[in-house]
Design an enzyme around this catalytic site. Structure first.
Site, short mmCIF file in Angstrom:
data_model
loop_
_atom_site.label_atom_id
_atom_site.label_comp_id
_atom_site.label_asym_id
_atom_site.label_seq_id
_atom_site.Cartn_x
_atom_site.Cartn_y
_atom_site.Cartn_z
N SER A 4 0.83 -1.22 0.00
CA SER A 4 0.00 0.00 0.00
C SER A 4 0.86 1.26 0.00
O SER A 4 2.00 1.26 0.45
CB SER A 4 -0.90 0.02 1.23
OG SER A 4 -1.68 -1.14 1.31
N1 SAH Z 1 -0.53 -5.26 3.90
C1 SAH Z 1 0.32 -5.53 2.75
C2 SAH Z 1 -0.34 -5.19 1.43
C3 SAH Z 1 -1.39 -6.13 1.12
S1 SAH Z 1 -1.93 -6.29 -0.54
C4 SAH Z 1 1.65 -4.86 2.85
O1 SAH Z 1 1.89 -4.13 3.83
O2 SAH Z 1 2.47 -5.07 1.96
C5 SAH Z 1 -3.20 -7.45 -0.15
C6 SAH Z 1 -2.70 -8.81 0.25
O3 SAH Z 1 -3.83 -9.58 0.65
C7 SAH Z 1 -2.05 -9.57 -0.88
O4 SAH Z 1 -0.79 -10.01 -0.49
C8 SAH Z 1 -2.99 -10.73 -1.11
O5 SAH Z 1 -2.34 -11.91 -1.53
C9 SAH Z 1 -3.63 -10.89 0.25
N2 SAH Z 1 -4.91 -11.58 0.27
C10 SAH Z 1 -5.89 -11.52 -0.66
N3 SAH Z 1 -6.94 -12.27 -0.27
C11 SAH Z 1 -6.62 -12.82 0.92
C12 SAH Z 1 -7.31 -13.70 1.82
N4 SAH Z 1 -8.52 -14.17 1.55
N5 SAH Z 1 -6.68 -14.03 2.96
C13 SAH Z 1 -5.44 -13.57 3.25
N6 SAH Z 1 -4.74 -12.75 2.43
C14 SAH Z 1 -5.33 -12.38 1.28
#
Ligand code: SAH
Length: 210
Positions: free
Chosen positions: A52
């Site tokens: 993000s």
């Molecule tokens: N918080 C992260 C950015 C997240 S992007 C950071 O600081 O870098 C969103 C993330 O959510 C991605 O890595 C994606 O793979 C994950 N994601 C998507 N669906 C999900 C689910 N159902 N359970 C857990 N993680 C999930």
């Protein structure tokens, strides 16, 4: 980054500002993009996912009002950067990532940086982490059309849950904050954001929109 992008936009939580000053964000970014690590944007981290924008990390962390919180749950570990911000502020961070290689890479980065208070699980964060509930705060860093009921259930009374709510691949989603009270939940809409969608392995089990 903090002085130019975050303080001018009104983030006041000193613990969040201090954490973001301390953490080497470039360590969470693929080498190809590391020159942009402190820019005012999200960046690709592989597998179609993104880290993000720094301001969005600050905004969500600030909205959780983490002072006094002991256990925090994050859904969507991604690079591990948001988990590191949380781990600088609270004693125990639990974070769930559905894409196994991202979880492995995040675990490696966080271990190299010396974090001992972050617990990573590979799986579907929609279900939360019931064995560790209740949580003082829950942050979902992928968008969902509705708030997952298991996460509302796993929030402590007085706790806060923040997540982007909106249709997958729509331009923008709404950042929504839930506060659990003794007799229910208070819901506040904060701002518009753009997130990657929460991945659901079994769409048929999704309850209706809330
Ligand atoms: N918080 C992260 C950015 C997240 S992007 C950071 O600081 O870098 C969103 C993330 O959510 C991605 O890595 C994606 O793979 C994950 N994601 C998507 N669906 C999900 C689910 N159902 N359970 C857990 N993680 C999930």
């Amino acid at each position: 980054m903090v002085n130019d992008q975050i303080i001018p936009r009104g983030i006041k939580d000193q613990a969040v500002l201090a954490a973001m000053r301390r953490i080497p964000r470039h360590r969470f970014i693929p080498a190809f993009y590391s020159a942009f690590a402190y820019y005012d944007n999200p960046l690709p981290i592989g597998h179609g996912q993104t880290i993000s924008q720094p301001f969005v990390v600050a905004l969500m962390s600030d909205a959780l009002a983490l002072q006094g919180a002991k256990k925090v749950l994050e859904i969507g570990t991604g690079s591990g950067y948001q988990a590191a911000v949380l781990a600088e502020i609270v004693p125990h961070v639990f974070t769930i990532e559905i894409v196994e290689p991202l979880a492995t890479e995040a675990a490696r980065t966080l271990a190299e940086l010396g974090y001992r208070n972050i617990h990573i699980r590979v799986g579907d964060g929609y279900q939360g982490w019931p064995e560790e509930a209740p949580f003082d705060a829950i942050i979902v860093t992928a968008s969902s059309e509705h708030v997952p009921q298991p996460l509302l259930d796993q929030l402590a009374v007085g706790g806060r849950l923040i997540l982007p709510v909106g249709k997958a691949f729509q331009e923008l989603q709404e950042l929504v904050l839930y506060r659990r009270t003794t007799d229910g939940y208070e819901r506040t809409r904060l701002s518009l954001v753009r997130f990657v969608p929460l991945i659901r392995k079994d769409q048929s089990s999704q309850p209706g929109e809330r």
